[in-house]
Design a protein around this motif. Structure first.
Motif, PDB file in Angstrom:
ATOM      1  N   ASN A 166     -14.400  27.828  19.345  1.00 56.75           N
ATOM      2  CA  ASN A 166     -15.012  27.085  18.452  1.00 56.75           C
ATOM      3  C   ASN A 166     -16.883  27.481  19.067  1.00 56.75           C
ATOM      4  O   ASN A 166     -17.947  27.992  17.793  1.00 56.75           O
ATOM      5  N   ALA A 167     -17.538  27.886  20.245  1.00 53.96           N
ATOM      6  CA  ALA A 167     -18.531  28.282  20.792  1.00 53.96           C
ATOM      7  C   ALA A 167     -19.246  29.638  19.445  1.00 53.96           C
ATOM      8  O   ALA A 167     -19.834  29.392  19.140  1.00 53.96           O
ATOM      9  N   CYS A 168     -18.023  30.603  20.093  1.00 51.35           N
ATOM     10  CA  CYS A 168     -17.679  31.916  19.522  1.00 51.35           C
ATOM     11  C   CYS A 168     -18.254  32.364  17.851  1.00 51.35           C
ATOM     12  O   CYS A 168     -18.543  32.961  17.609  1.00 51.35           O
ATOM     13  N   LEU A 169     -17.524  31.420  17.604  1.00 45.40           N
ATOM     14  CA  LEU A 169     -17.709  31.383  15.865  1.00 45.40           C
ATOM     15  C   LEU A 169     -18.914  31.045  15.432  1.00 45.40           C
ATOM     16  O   LEU A 169     -19.488  31.574  13.863  1.00 45.40           O
ATOM     17  N   LYS A 170     -19.622  29.734  16.353  1.00 50.95           N
ATOM     18  CA  LYS A 170     -20.716  29.287  15.551  1.00 50.95           C
ATOM     19  C   LYS A 170     -22.345  30.507  16.667  1.00 50.95           C
ATOM     20  O   LYS A 170     -22.659  30.712  15.564  1.00 50.95           O
ATOM     21  N   HIS A 171     -22.487  30.228  17.624  1.00 54.35           N
ATOM     22  CA  HIS A 171     -23.679  30.913  17.620  1.00 54.35           C
ATOM     23  C   HIS A 171     -23.046  32.126  19.221  1.00 54.35           C
ATOM     24  O   HIS A 171     -23.847  32.310  19.889  1.00 54.35           O
ATOM     25  N   GLY A 172     -21.850  31.693  19.544  1.00 53.20           N
ATOM     26  CA  GLY A 172     -21.540  33.031  20.372  1.00 53.20           C
ATOM     27  C   GLY A 172     -22.005  32.541  22.535  1.00 53.20           C
ATOM     28  O   GLY A 172     -21.622  33.718  22.742  1.00 53.20           O
ATOM     29  N   PHE A 173     -22.088  31.520  21.643  1.00 54.58           N
ATOM     30  CA  PHE A 173     -22.481  30.749  23.395  1.00 54.58           C
ATOM     31  C   PHE A 173     -22.150  29.908  24.524  1.00 54.58           C
ATOM     32  O   PHE A 173     -21.507  28.953  23.849  1.00 54.58           O
ATOM     33  N   PHE A 174     -21.153  30.460  25.725  1.00 58.18           N
ATOM     34  CA  PHE A 174     -20.949  29.207  26.332  1.00 58.18           C
ATOM     35  C   PHE A 174     -21.647  29.879  27.626  1.00 58.18           C
ATOM     36  O   PHE A 174     -22.145  30.316  28.236  1.00 58.18           O
ATOM     37  N   GLN A 175     -21.584  27.789  28.412  1.00 55.35           N
ATOM     38  CA  GLN A 175     -21.384  28.111  29.608  1.00 55.35           C
ATOM     39  C   GLN A 175     -20.080  28.489  31.000  1.00 55.35           C
ATOM     40  O   GLN A 175     -19.411  27.369  30.188  1.00 55.35           O
ATOM     41  N   VAL A 176     -20.252  28.878  32.141  1.00 53.35           N
ATOM     42  CA  VAL A 176     -19.063  28.783  32.753  1.00 53.35           C
ATOM     43  C   VAL A 176     -18.750  28.156  33.620  1.00 53.35           C
ATOM     44  O   VAL A 176     -20.197  28.808  34.692  1.00 53.35           O
ATOM     45  N   VAL A 177     -18.475  27.711  34.391  1.00 55.22           N
ATOM     46  CA  VAL A 177     -19.442  26.956  35.872  1.00 55.22           C
ATOM     47  C   VAL A 177     -17.486  26.887  36.412  1.00 55.22           C
ATOM     48  O   VAL A 177     -17.056  27.794  36.048  1.00 55.22           O
ATOM     49  N   ASN A 178     -17.696  26.620  38.223  1.00 55.28           N
ATOM     50  CA  ASN A 178     -16.491  26.947  38.461  1.00 55.28           C
ATOM     51  C   ASN A 178     -15.935  28.713  38.593  1.00 55.28           C
ATOM     52  O   ASN A 178     -14.467  28.693  38.274  1.00 55.28           O
ATOM     53  N   HIS A 179     -16.488  29.707  38.413  1.00 57.82           N
ATOM     54  CA  HIS A 179     -16.478  30.848  37.671  1.00 57.82           C
ATOM     55  C   HIS A 179     -15.732  32.517  38.550  1.00 57.82           C
ATOM     56  O   HIS A 179     -15.758  33.064  38.819  1.00 57.82           O
ATOM     57  N   GLY A 180     -16.347  31.142  40.468  1.00 54.66           N
ATOM     58  CA  GLY A 180     -15.601  32.165  41.294  1.00 54.66           C
ATOM     59  C   GLY A 180     -17.009  32.713  42.324  1.00 54.66           C
ATOM     60  O   GLY A 180     -16.870  33.485  42.747  1.00 54.66           O
ATOM     61  N   VAL A 181     -18.149  33.211  41.510  1.00 57.01           N
ATOM     62  CA  VAL A 181     -19.372  33.838  42.090  1.00 57.01           C
ATOM     63  C   VAL A 181     -19.454  33.212  43.246  1.00 57.01           C
ATOM     64  O   VAL A 181     -20.398  32.114  43.028  1.00 57.01           O
ATOM     65  N   ASP A 182     -19.471  33.377  44.306  1.00 57.04           N
ATOM     66  CA  ASP A 182     -20.623  33.077  45.793  1.00 57.04           C
ATOM     67  C   ASP A 182     -22.318  32.576  45.192  1.00 57.04           C
ATOM     68  O   ASP A 182     -22.519  33.194  44.725  1.00 57.04           O
ATOM     69  N   PRO A 183     -22.254  31.381  45.306  1.00 55.51           N
ATOM     70  CA  PRO A 183     -23.787  30.561  44.741  1.00 55.51           C
ATOM     71  C   PRO A 183     -24.647  31.765  45.672  1.00 55.51           C
ATOM     72  O   PRO A 183     -25.550  31.894  46.062  1.00 55.51           O
ATOM     73  N   ASN A 184     -24.412  31.804  46.527  1.00 55.81           N
ATOM     74  CA  ASN A 184     -24.935  32.764  48.145  1.00 55.81           C
ATOM     75  C   ASN A 184     -25.452  33.852  47.885  1.00 55.81           C
ATOM     76  O   ASN A 184     -26.223  34.838  47.834  1.00 55.81           O
ATOM     77  N   LEU A 185     -24.499  34.409  47.113  1.00 59.07           N
ATOM     78  CA  LEU A 185     -24.385  35.821  46.514  1.00 59.07           C
ATOM     79  C   LEU A 185     -25.508  35.895  45.346  1.00 59.07           C
ATOM     80  O   LEU A 185     -26.294  36.887  45.010  1.00 59.07           O
ATOM     81  N   ILE A 186     -25.310  35.035  44.364  1.00 65.42           N
ATOM     82  CA  ILE A 186     -26.691  34.805  43.729  1.00 65.42           C
ATOM     83  C   ILE A 186     -27.937  34.502  43.810  1.00 65.42           C
ATOM     84  O   ILE A 186     -29.147  34.585  43.753  1.00 65.42           O
ATOM     85  N   ASP A 187     -27.895  33.512  45.323  1.00 64.16           N
ATOM     86  CA  ASP A 187     -28.985  33.544  46.026  1.00 64.16           C
ATOM     87  C   ASP A 187     -29.801  34.741  46.358  1.00 64.16           C
ATOM     88  O   ASP A 187     -31.033  35.301  46.349  1.00 64.16           O
ATOM     89  N   ALA A 188     -29.333  35.391  47.290  1.00 66.78           N
ATOM     90  CA  ALA A 188     -29.042  36.463  47.458  1.00 66.78           C
ATOM     91  C   ALA A 188     -29.475  37.375  46.489  1.00 66.78           C
ATOM     92  O   ALA A 188     -30.737  38.665  46.382  1.00 66.78           O
ATOM     93  N   ALA A 189     -28.991  38.093  45.129  1.00 65.24           N
ATOM     94  CA  ALA A 189     -30.367  38.805  44.309  1.00 65.24           C
ATOM     95  C   ALA A 189     -31.683  37.916  44.297  1.00 65.24           C
ATOM     96  O   ALA A 189     -32.797  38.697  43.621  1.00 65.24           O
ATOM     97  N   TYR A 190     -31.671  37.023  43.806  1.00 63.13           N
ATOM     98  CA  TYR A 190     -33.072  36.131  43.515  1.00 63.13           C
ATOM     99  C   TYR A 190     -33.422  36.390  44.676  1.00 63.13           C
ATOM    100  O   TYR A 190     -34.900  36.997  44.440  1.00 63.13           O
ATOM    101  N   GLN A 191     -33.177  36.453  45.964  1.00 60.43           N
ATOM    102  CA  GLN A 191     -34.148  36.869  47.002  1.00 60.43           C
ATOM    103  C   GLN A 191     -34.789  38.655  47.100  1.00 60.43           C
ATOM    104  O   GLN A 191     -35.919  38.348  46.983  1.00 60.43           O
TER     105      GLN A 191
END
Ligand SMILES: C=C1C[C@]23C[C@H]1CC[C@H]2[C@]1(C)CCC[C@@](C)(C(=O)O)[C@H]1[C@@H]3C(=O)O
Ligand SMILES: O=C(O)CCC(=O)C(=O)O
Ligand SMILES: [Fe+2]
Length: 380
Positions: free
Chosen positions: A83-108
């Motif tokens: 439904n989202a992709c038919l309309k605007h192509g955006f959605f958000q994903v949670v519980n995605h399995g990417v370590d939040p510490n890795l995301i923080d390290a990427a920002y640092q």
């Protein structure tokens, strides 16, 4: 050949930027800039319009269901995505399995890249015609409507024989002291690749095609990782961090910090995408729109800047191997006896178009097909 509507200014690539009469912008001198903003950063009022303070109502999809094999839950998630992709192509994903510490390290590490002295950053400057390297407001590429941002981009081959391609790139262009930064982004890109293939499976299910189809299409891809740094701007209402565009790539996996500024153009309104630190923003790009025969929308979006706080985003653009022919799966067409919406093309040709001939904006794909026709008619 360059198309009108988007003038590319190529400074002689053999000359370092400061030797050209060209502009040199980075977060230090962007910030020191007081008084009137250089005219090169001014955007047309049509691009700046800020219609509402509304938020996009994109679904939050829990990707844990793709790991626990609950087919009912997967079907529900696929329906949310559809439904989202038919309309605007955006959605958000949670519980995605990417370590939040890795995301923080990427920002640092993003912060450490953009805090480097300008000479160091320019030593890793994007070369004309390529995407990899540092760019200050794309001032070496364009002469107007410069985005108020610095970027650092690099390629990530999904099936490289080397497990140190990113480390090697960072060390080669920025030196051994960026070795750890390379390690962080090596891990980050590996995580993004794995996540992208899970999302490709969910997209296939949502489109009713073989669930392995897009996984197979992208598993040997060559994706683009981009770090965006948007300094605060005294005249934030006159410029843009990233101008209105659709992503020419296939699928975008974006993490934005908590500042906010990403907006999507839906039903003639600019709607804010709410920052969620535990989520990743997913959006369909032009190439996946073609792979879905136009069913899923590659949607116009932009990034605002503000007067009070820097903003950062980590953007992973999923791309197929460059020579892959972009065409929708057969059973997508025959189930509804659908006409083809777009001709075959390769990602390599579209990518080259955006890097050498045209500034990706609101009509990239149409301009690309026109350009291809003009090129082929020139050879008849
Ligand atoms: C293939 C690409 C070109 C851009 C980076 C990736 C996907 C998004 C594209 C871009 C961000 C769209 C807006 C214009 C652009 C020039 C930018 O502001 O950076 C585009 C990127 C690029 O050409 O470097
Ligand atoms: O930084 C953002 O939030 C969006 C950036 C973007 O759309 C892009 O880099 O393609
Ligand atoms: Fe984008």
């Amino acid at each position: 050949m360059e198309l009108s509507g988007s003038t590319l200014v190529h400074y002689p690539s053999s000359q370092p930027q400061e030797e050209n009469e060209g502009l040199v912008f980075d977060s230090t001198n962007l910030l020191q800039m007081q008084g009137d903003m250089p005219k090169e950063f001014l955007w047309p009022s049509g691009d700046l319009v800020n219609t509402t303070q509304e938020e996009l109502k994109e679904p939050l999809v829990d990707l844990g269901i793709m790991r626990n094999g609950d087919e009912g839950a997967i079907a529900n998630a696929a329906e949310l995505v559809r439904n989202a992709c038919l309309k605007h192509g955006f959605f958000q994903v949670v519980n995605h399995g990417v370590d939040p510490n890795l995301i923080d390290a990427a920002y640092q590490q993003l912060d450490s890249i953009f805090k480097l002295p300008i000479a160091r950053k320019l030593s890793a400057k994007r070369k004309p015609g390529g995407v990899s390297g540092y760019s200050g407001a794309h001032a070496d590429r364009y002469s107007s409507k410069l985005p108020w941002k610095e970027t650092f981009s690099f390629l990530y081959a999904h099936q490289s024989i080397s497990n140190s391609q990113i480390v090697d790139y960072f060390v080669s262009v920025l030196g051994e002291d960026l070795h750890y930064t390379g390690l962080v982004y090596q891990k980050y890109c590996e995580a993004m690749k794995e996540l992208s293939l899970v999302i490709m499976e969910l997209l296939a299910i949502s489109l009713g095609v073989d669930r392995e189809h897009y996984r197979r299409f992208f598993q040997d891809g060559d994706s683009i990782m981009r770090c965006n740094y948007y300094p605060p701007c005294n005249s934030a209402n006159l410029t843009l961090g990233t101008g209105p565009h659709t992503d020419p790539t296939s699928l975008t996996i974006l993490h934005q910090d908590q500042v906010g500024g990403l907006e999507v153009f839906v039903d003639n309104k600019w709607l804010a995408v709410r920052p969620r630190s535990e989520a990743l923003v997913i959006n369909i790009g032009d190439t996946f729109m073609a792979l879905s025969n136009g069913r899923y929308k590659s949607c116009l979006h932009r990034a605002l800047v503000n007067t009070y706080k820097e903003r950062r985003s980590l953007v992973y653009f999923v791309c197929p191997r460059e020579d892959k022919v972009v065409r929708p799966p057969e059973n997508l067409l025959c189930t509804n006896n659908e006409e083809r919406k777009y001709p075959d093309f390769t990602w390599s040709n579209l990518f080259e178009f955006t890097q050498k001939h045209y500034r990706a904006d609101v009509t990239t794909l149409q301009s690309f097909f026109q350009w291809q026709c003009q090129c082929s008619s020139n050879f008849i």
